[in-house]
Design a protein around this motif. Sequence first.
Motif, short mmCIF file in Angstrom:
data_model
loop_
_atom_site.label_atom_id
_atom_site.label_comp_id
_atom_site.label_asym_id
_atom_site.label_seq_id
_atom_site.Cartn_x
_atom_site.Cartn_y
_atom_site.Cartn_z
N LEU A 1 0.82 -1.21 0.00
CA LEU A 1 0.00 0.00 0.00
C LEU A 1 0.85 1.26 0.00
O LEU A 1 1.83 1.36 0.74
CB LEU A 1 -0.90 0.00 1.24
CG LEU A 1 -1.87 1.17 1.36
CD1 LEU A 1 -3.02 1.03 0.38
CD2 LEU A 1 -2.40 1.29 2.79
N LEU A 2 0.44 2.24 -0.81
CA LEU A 2 1.04 3.56 -0.81
C LEU A 2 0.08 4.52 -0.11
O LEU A 2 -1.11 4.56 -0.42
CB LEU A 2 1.27 4.04 -2.25
CG LEU A 2 1.90 5.43 -2.40
CD1 LEU A 2 3.41 5.34 -2.20
CD2 LEU A 2 1.57 6.01 -3.77
N HIS B 1 -5.26 5.93 8.63
CA HIS B 1 -5.13 4.97 7.53
C HIS B 1 -3.93 4.05 7.78
O HIS B 1 -4.05 2.83 7.66
CB HIS B 1 -4.94 5.71 6.21
CG HIS B 1 -6.20 6.21 5.60
ND1 HIS B 1 -6.79 5.62 4.50
CD2 HIS B 1 -7.01 7.25 5.94
CE1 HIS B 1 -7.89 6.27 4.17
NE2 HIS B 1 -8.04 7.28 5.03
N ALA B 2 -2.79 4.65 8.09
CA ALA B 2 -1.57 3.85 8.28
C ALA B 2 -1.73 2.85 9.42
O ALA B 2 -1.38 1.67 9.29
CB ALA B 2 -0.39 4.78 8.54
N HIS C 1 1.35 -4.43 3.76
CA HIS C 1 2.65 -3.79 3.95
C HIS C 1 2.57 -2.35 3.50
O HIS C 1 2.13 -2.06 2.37
CB HIS C 1 3.72 -4.53 3.15
CG HIS C 1 5.05 -3.83 3.12
ND1 HIS C 1 5.78 -3.58 4.27
CD2 HIS C 1 5.77 -3.33 2.07
CE1 HIS C 1 6.89 -2.95 3.94
NE2 HIS C 1 6.91 -2.79 2.63
N LEU C 2 2.95 -1.41 4.37
CA LEU C 2 2.99 0.00 4.01
C LEU C 2 4.25 0.23 3.19
O LEU C 2 5.34 0.38 3.72
CB LEU C 2 2.98 0.88 5.27
CG LEU C 2 1.77 0.68 6.21
CD1 LEU C 2 1.85 1.65 7.37
CD2 LEU C 2 0.46 0.84 5.45
N ALA C 3 4.08 0.25 1.87
CA ALA C 3 5.22 0.24 0.97
C ALA C 3 5.86 1.60 0.77
O ALA C 3 7.06 1.71 0.50
CB ALA C 3 4.80 -0.32 -0.39
N GLY D 1 7.19 3.52 10.22
CA GLY D 1 8.15 2.56 9.70
C GLY D 1 8.08 2.37 8.20
O GLY D 1 8.24 1.26 7.68
N ILE D 2 7.85 3.47 7.46
CA ILE D 2 7.73 3.41 6.00
C ILE D 2 9.07 3.83 5.38
O ILE D 2 9.57 4.91 5.65
CB ILE D 2 6.60 4.33 5.51
CG1 ILE D 2 5.26 3.88 6.11
CG2 ILE D 2 6.53 4.34 3.98
CD1 ILE D 2 4.11 4.81 5.83
N GLU D 3 9.62 2.98 4.53
CA GLU D 3 10.96 3.23 3.98
C GLU D 3 10.94 4.15 2.77
O GLU D 3 11.70 5.12 2.68
CB GLU D 3 11.62 1.91 3.61
CG GLU D 3 13.04 2.08 3.06
CD GLU D 3 13.68 0.75 2.70
OE1 GLU D 3 14.81 0.80 2.15
OE2 GLU D 3 13.08 -0.30 2.95
#
Length: 359
Positions: free
Chosen positions: A3-4, A15-16, A26-28, A46-48
């Motif tokens: 997910l973006l 949302h996150a 996975h929060l991409a 924790g989003i890269e």
Amino acid sequence: MRLLILGTGKMANRHATSFAAIPGVHLAGAVDTDAEKLQSFCDKHGIERRFATVESALAWGEFDAVANVTPDAAHYATSMACIAAGKHVLCEKPLATNHAHAVEMADAADRAGVVAMVNLSYRDVAELHAAREMVLAGRIGTVKHLEASYLQSWLVSSAWGDWRTGPQWLWRLSKGHGSNGTLGDIGIHILDFVAFGSASQISDVSCRLKTFNKIEGDQIGDYVLDANDSFVMTAGFDNGALGVIHATRWATGHLNELRLRIYGDKGGIEVQHGHQASHLRVCLDGDAETATWRDVAAAPVATNYERFVNAVRLNIPTEPGFRHAADLQRLLDLASLAEMPQPRGKQKKMTRLNAYRMS
């Protein structure tokens, strides 16, 4: 599902958190034009991968779906770009700032075959689903009359912060900053609450809008405080029922409360939803003779976030979808005409819009 998150404001945190709690999501990546806000948000969740534009995120493309949490005015362009790239979209409400754009978005999603859902968050209220099921089962007979309200008090209370100093509130009071006032901000919620809970489609509306004086000059910095604060609407329904719907930000003592009353020729249903709890009451069968109301428990329902993820995994449509949101946007557009300036000598701030019908 990868997910973006598009937009990293206050609502993006919900949302996150909600998506991250669903197994397999996975929060991409995340997108925001404000680099400082983007960094803080991504560090917190924790989003890269971090992007300054939706175009750069789409060029990367390593995600399946998008949570569009941008400001209202950006929903159209950003969602259309994501749909064109074949991405599934959960968009915040309202879908667009006008009906024409909302229809374009719904049409584009249909052509692309992607899941396109709008986050009308009160679909998560279990009591609303239970009310709808009773209406559909014929428990109250033919629906005749409805009454609904959405009451907020942040213009008279600092419980959510001071609107005079907080940009997150001031923009909601200013047309120049993309706001359609109470009608656009919470009107779409109460219209959906009514239509879904009563299992009845709104066919026509009449509306009165009011913008109240708040401070001398009605301007704070760049914010001109000209967006509507209250509306009162009458609505006709495709089943012949009549309803009254109203909303305001001046409701002292009501932080954030939605109410729906549905009356049929065999009984009545009342739903109340607030920050602390939701309640469902019914007056059915023999209780109609004594006007006795009874509390009813409602079974839990899936959240919009869970429904969206499930729909993406199965690649099937789900509600509330873009088409439904476009229908609601048409009602909002028609009601907004009540704020258009009138000829000299006519009242400018409160006018009546008669029987504009959905077709």
